[in-house]
Design a protein around this motif. Structure first.
Motif, short mmCIF file in Angstrom:
data_model
loop_
_atom_site.label_atom_id
_atom_site.label_comp_id
_atom_site.label_asym_id
_atom_site.label_seq_id
_atom_site.Cartn_x
_atom_site.Cartn_y
_atom_site.Cartn_z
N PRO A 44 0.79 -1.17 -0.09
CA PRO A 44 -0.09 0.00 -0.01
C PRO A 44 0.90 1.14 0.31
CG PRO A 44 -0.93 -1.39 1.58
CD PRO A 44 0.58 -2.16 1.08
N LEU A 45 2.05 1.12 0.87
CA LEU A 45 2.87 2.54 0.94
C LEU A 45 3.54 2.48 -0.65
CD1 LEU A 45 4.93 2.39 4.29
CD2 LEU A 45 3.27 4.35 3.16
N GLN A 46 4.01 1.67 -1.22
CA GLN A 46 4.61 1.63 -2.26
C GLN A 46 3.94 2.18 -3.52
OE1 GLN A 46 6.37 -2.36 -2.52
NE2 GLN A 46 8.07 -1.38 -3.42
N ALA A 47 2.56 1.92 -3.45
CA ALA A 47 1.50 2.39 -4.53
C ALA A 47 1.44 4.02 -4.29
CB ALA A 47 0.06 1.81 -3.99
N LYS A 48 1.59 4.36 -3.13
CA LYS A 48 1.42 5.83 -3.02
C LYS A 48 2.73 6.54 -3.16
CE LYS A 48 -2.11 5.65 0.66
NZ LYS A 48 -2.63 5.92 2.07
N HIS A 49 3.79 5.76 -2.89
CA HIS A 49 5.10 6.77 -2.76
C HIS A 49 6.24 5.78 -3.76
CE1 HIS A 49 3.49 8.83 0.40
NE2 HIS A 49 3.34 7.93 1.16
#
Length: 244
Positions: A44-49
């Motif tokens: 989920p973090l990689q999808a945003k950043h």
């Protein structure tokens, strides 16, 4: 931490304090190398950043760390901060049946030998940078051991002394050596024990604020009372540590 903070490698980045550090750094715009074994935890973090990169590594595989560091630097030559955060604790008495040669080796390898080995492997590169940081996450148990965590306490005490020695060695050079001393933090590792635990997000925020203002020893949360208790009431400090 702002966008000017350099590319940072966080070990143990998929859980607890490491995950919180990774999230806060990524949200600040810092390019993060998140070291762990569970890529799904960071999806989920990689999808945003997109500047967050998952790096798969098993820190208990000590023989592979030198080659791992070489490959990492080749792929990310702007790496300038290492946060040795990963930790493992077997919460049991030393003479219980669950305490075996293998469990002892695991704790020592992950908590002490791996951060020392990884630091050694990355140090030539870090010394080549105009400014660089090695940040070792230790614990109040480095200063007063817990009855049910003899090996863990010993590894954190060892990492504390290693940090001090490396800091002396790096005097006058571009690498700053920092120790972040944790109280009892609410993480999967501490699930089901202790009270009034500091949230992992709060612990991570205090580490990053300490780095921002240039502290070499970052006493987080209730750990701020440890130096005073060591001098004035070491017996009280010992009793407090048993509550975790």
């Amino acid at each position: 931490m702002g966008r000017s903070w350099p590319r940072t490698l966080v070990t143990g980045a998929t859980s607890g304090i490491g995950l919180a550090l990774t999230r806060l750094l990524a949200e600040s715009g810092t390019p993060v190398l998140a070291l762990g074994r569970n890529a799904g935890a960071l999806a989920p973090l990689q999808a945003k950043h997109p500047h967050l990169v998952f790096v798969r590594c098993d820190l208990s595989d000590l023989a592979s760390l030198s080659a791992f560091a070489t490959d990492l630097v080749a792929a990310h030559p702007d790496l300038a901060c290492l946060i040795n955060n990963a930790g493992l604790q077997h919460n049991l008495l030393f003479d219980e049946s669950g305490s075996t040669a293998e469990s002892i080796r695991q704790e020592i390898d992950v908590n002490l030998t791996a951060p020392i080995t990884l630091t050694r492997a990355l140090l030539p590169h870090l010394r080549s940078r105009p400014a660089a940081w090695v940040v070792n996450v230790t614990s109040g148990l480095a200063f007063a051991p817990k009855r049910g965590a003899a090996v863990y306490s010993a590894t954190k005490a060892g990492l504390h002394l290693f940090t001090q020695a490396l800091r002396l060695q790096m005097q006058g050079q571009s690498v700053r050596v920092v120790e972040a001393i944790m109280p009892l933090v609410d993480t999967p590792m501490t699930q089901g024990r202790g009270r009034d635990k500091l949230p992992a997000e709060a612990a991570a925020a205090q580490i990053l604020e300490g780095l921002r203002v240039g502290r070499q020893d970052i006493w987080v949360g209730k750990a701020r009372g440890i130096p005073w208790l060591q001098r004035i009431a070491p017996g009280v400090l010992g009793r407090i540590m048993q509550a975790g």
